[in-house]
Design a protein around this motif. Structure first.
Motif, PDB file in Angstrom:
ATOM      1  N   LEU A 141       0.816  -1.219   0.000  1.00 45.21           N
ATOM      2  CA  LEU A 141       0.000   0.000   0.000  1.00 45.21           C
ATOM      3  C   LEU A 141       0.845   1.263   0.000  1.00 45.21           C
ATOM      4  N   SER A 142       0.280   2.332  -0.536  1.00 45.22           N
ATOM      5  CA  SER A 142       0.797   3.693  -0.360  1.00 45.22           C
ATOM      6  C   SER A 142      -0.309   4.441   0.364  1.00 45.22           C
ATOM      7  N   LEU A 143      -0.089   4.738   1.640  1.00 44.77           N
ATOM      8  CA  LEU A 143      -1.148   5.300   2.479  1.00 44.77           C
ATOM      9  C   LEU A 143      -0.956   6.783   2.745  1.00 44.77           C
ATOM     10  N   VAL A 144      -2.081   7.473   2.857  1.00 44.25           N
ATOM     11  CA  VAL A 144      -2.101   8.886   3.243  1.00 44.25           C
ATOM     12  C   VAL A 144      -2.583   8.936   4.685  1.00 44.25           C
ATOM     13  N   PHE A 145      -1.694   9.372   5.572  1.00 36.73           N
ATOM     14  CA  PHE A 145      -2.040   9.578   6.972  1.00 36.73           C
ATOM     15  C   PHE A 145      -2.319  11.060   7.121  1.00 36.73           C
ATOM     16  N   LEU A 146      -3.546  11.402   7.377  1.00 33.12           N
ATOM     17  CA  LEU A 146      -4.018  12.777   7.320  1.00 33.12           C
ATOM     18  C   LEU A 146      -3.429  13.620   8.440  1.00 33.12           C
ATOM     19  N   ASP A 147      -2.895  14.778   8.065  1.00 34.55           N
ATOM     20  CA  ASP A 147      -2.348  15.733   9.027  1.00 34.55           C
ATOM     21  C   ASP A 147      -2.497  17.131   8.439  1.00 34.55           C
ATOM     22  N   ALA A 148      -3.550  17.807   8.837  1.00 39.83           N
ATOM     23  CA  ALA A 148      -3.840  19.139   8.300  1.00 39.83           C
ATOM     24  C   ALA A 148      -3.176  20.249   9.115  1.00 39.83           C
ATOM     25  N   THR A 149      -2.160  19.880   9.904  1.00 39.55           N
ATOM     26  CA  THR A 149      -1.424  20.879  10.670  1.00 39.55           C
ATOM     27  C   THR A 149      -0.394  21.542   9.767  1.00 39.55           C
ATOM     28  N   ARG A 150      -0.482  22.857   9.648  1.00 36.13           N
ATOM     29  CA  ARG A 150       0.461  23.587   8.799  1.00 36.13           C
ATOM     30  C   ARG A 150       1.885  23.353   9.300  1.00 36.13           C
ATOM     31  N   PRO A 151       2.803  22.992   8.389  1.00 32.72           N
ATOM     32  CA  PRO A 151       4.194  22.756   8.799  1.00 32.72           C
ATOM     33  C   PRO A 151       4.835  23.994   9.404  1.00 32.72           C
ATOM     34  N   ASP A 152       5.710  23.792  10.383  1.00 33.93           N
ATOM     35  CA  ASP A 152       6.473  24.898  10.970  1.00 33.93           C
ATOM     36  C   ASP A 152       7.241  25.605   9.866  1.00 33.93           C
ATOM     37  N   GLY A 153       7.258  26.924   9.915  1.00 34.56           N
ATOM     38  CA  GLY A 153       7.986  27.697   8.924  1.00 34.56           C
ATOM     39  C   GLY A 153       7.142  28.128   7.735  1.00 34.56           C
ATOM     40  N   MET A 154       5.877  27.695   7.703  1.00 34.85           N
ATOM     41  CA  MET A 154       4.970  28.063   6.607  1.00 34.85           C
ATOM     42  C   MET A 154       4.131  29.256   7.030  1.00 34.85           C
ATOM     43  N   ASP A 155       4.108  30.285   6.194  1.00 35.60           N
ATOM     44  CA  ASP A 155       3.261  31.444   6.465  1.00 35.60           C
ATOM     45  C   ASP A 155       1.935  31.348   5.716  1.00 35.60           C
ATOM     46  N   ASP A 156       1.949  30.622   4.605  1.00 37.03           N
ATOM     47  CA  ASP A 156       0.778  30.500   3.749  1.00 37.03           C
ATOM     48  C   ASP A 156      -0.128  29.394   4.277  1.00 37.03           C
ATOM     49  N   ASP A 157      -1.414  29.459   3.924  1.00 34.99           N
ATOM     50  CA  ASP A 157      -2.362  28.448   4.346  1.00 34.99           C
ATOM     51  C   ASP A 157      -2.561  27.378   3.266  1.00 34.99           C
ATOM     52  N   ARG A 158      -1.617  27.323   2.310  1.00 34.72           N
ATOM     53  CA  ARG A 158      -1.622  26.302   1.255  1.00 34.72           C
ATOM     54  C   ARG A 158      -0.250  25.647   1.240  1.00 34.72           C
ATOM     55  N   TRP A 159      -0.235  24.301   1.268  1.00 34.35           N
ATOM     56  CA  TRP A 159       1.040  23.603   1.225  1.00 34.35           C
ATOM     57  C   TRP A 159       0.849  22.206   0.650  1.00 34.35           C
ATOM     58  N   ILE A 160       1.955  21.642   0.219  1.00 37.63           N
ATOM     59  CA  ILE A 160       1.990  20.277  -0.289  1.00 37.63           C
ATOM     60  C   ILE A 160       2.942  19.493   0.596  1.00 37.63           C
ATOM     61  N   THR A 161       2.518  18.321   1.010  1.00 37.73           N
ATOM     62  CA  THR A 161       3.369  17.429   1.785  1.00 37.73           C
ATOM     63  C   THR A 161       3.688  16.210   0.923  1.00 37.73           C
ATOM     64  N   VAL A 162       4.954  15.854   0.848  1.00 42.84           N
ATOM     65  CA  VAL A 162       5.369  14.668   0.111  1.00 42.84           C
ATOM     66  C   VAL A 162       5.878  13.654   1.130  1.00 42.84           C
ATOM     67  N   ASN A 163       5.298  12.472   1.110  1.00 45.47           N
ATOM     68  CA  ASN A 163       5.712  11.409   2.012  1.00 45.47           C
ATOM     69  C   ASN A 163       6.687  10.515   1.245  1.00 45.47           C
ATOM     70  N   LEU A 164       7.974  10.617   1.587  1.00 45.87           N
ATOM     71  CA  LEU A 164       9.001   9.883   0.861  1.00 45.87           C
ATOM     72  C   LEU A 164       8.909   8.373   1.063  1.00 45.87           C
ATOM     73  N   TYR A 165       8.433   7.927   2.211  1.00 43.61           N
ATOM     74  CA  TYR A 165       8.285   6.490   2.450  1.00 43.61           C
ATOM     75  C   TYR A 165       7.072   5.937   1.701  1.00 43.61           C
ATOM     76  N   GLU A 166       5.952   6.602   1.840  1.00 44.51           N
ATOM     77  CA  GLU A 166       4.713   6.123   1.219  1.00 44.51           C
ATOM     78  C   GLU A 166       4.645   6.436  -0.279  1.00 44.51           C
ATOM     79  N   GLN A 167       5.509   7.335  -0.768  1.00 44.25           N
ATOM     80  CA  GLN A 167       5.537   7.728  -2.180  1.00 44.25           C
ATOM     81  C   GLN A 167       4.196   8.301  -2.626  1.00 44.25           C
ATOM     82  N   ASN A 168       3.734   9.312  -1.864  1.00 44.09           N
ATOM     83  CA  ASN A 168       2.542  10.040  -2.266  1.00 44.09           C
ATOM     84  C   ASN A 168       2.661  11.490  -1.838  1.00 44.09           C
ATOM     85  N   GLY A 169       1.791  12.302  -2.391  1.00 41.27           N
ATOM     86  CA  GLY A 169       1.774  13.712  -2.054  1.00 41.27           C
ATOM     87  C   GLY A 169       0.360  14.154  -1.738  1.00 41.27           C
TER      88      GLY A 169
END
Length: 183
Positions: free
Chosen positions: A92-120
């Motif tokens: 499987l390639s799973l998406v574990f949901l985390d809508a917490t804005r990453p530290d260092g982000m000022d914008d309310d839009r971001w993309i997270t890439v999971n290198l282990y699960e190979q998804n974005g």
């Protein structure tokens, strides 16, 4: 031999690659539970984690599943995808949901890439808006972890790199790679 932009490659070193025509999934709200894709076609679920007793249900490549529970068996996590249906994490390639804005982000839009699960995943306003399988590179050319600003996006691009060796063993040349983002 095949002529490419930077020279020639022996036909013995060429392997045809097919880019999957599948797109990701759009969301109007964040799902209630983790989900993902079957990445090992023909994966058959077991009635309990690691039991070896099969449920009779098998899944094709890129079938979407939801995760209801998980259990560790030996070195691997098993995920319950339905009543008496479990698949091992490597299928499987799973998406574990985390809508917490990453530290260092000022914008309310971001993309997270999971290198282990190979998804974005793409988030906007604290909600998941898009998720897709990703390809983050091969050993030696993988995507490095960190916080980055996207410089530009392309619908498709040719990607090449590595060192052209006599046997072509450390070189890649992929035409029409879809949805490329350079950062």
């Amino acid at each position: 031999a095949y002529r490419i932009g930077s020279g020639y490659v022996s036909d013995a070193a060429v392997e045809k690659a097919t880019i999957a025509g599948r797109r990701g999934m759009e969301f109007s709200r964040t799902p209630d539970r983790p989900f993902g894709w079957v990445i090992s076609g023909g994966s058959c679920s077991q009635t309990s984690p690691g039991s070896g007793s099969y449920s009779g249900n098998c899944y094709v490549l890129h079938h979407v599943v939801q995760v209801y529970d998980s259990e560790q068996v030996g070195d691997w996590t098993w995920y319950r995808i339905g009543p008496d249906e479990w698949l091992e994490q490597r299928t499987l390639s799973l998406v574990f949901l985390d809508a917490t804005r990453p530290d260092g982000m000022d914008d309310d839009r971001w993309i997270t890439v999971n290198l282990y699960e190979q998804n974005g995943t793409a988030y906007e306003g604290g909600e998941l808006v898009y998720a897709a399988l990703a390809s983050t590179g091969l050993p030696g050319t993988w995507t490095r972890p960190g916080l980055f600003q996207i410089q530009y996006k392309l619908d498709a691009d040719t990607m090449s790199g590595g060192e052209i060796t006599p046997d072509g063993s450390n070189f890649y040349f992929l035409e029409y790679v879809p949805y490329v983002m350079y950062f």
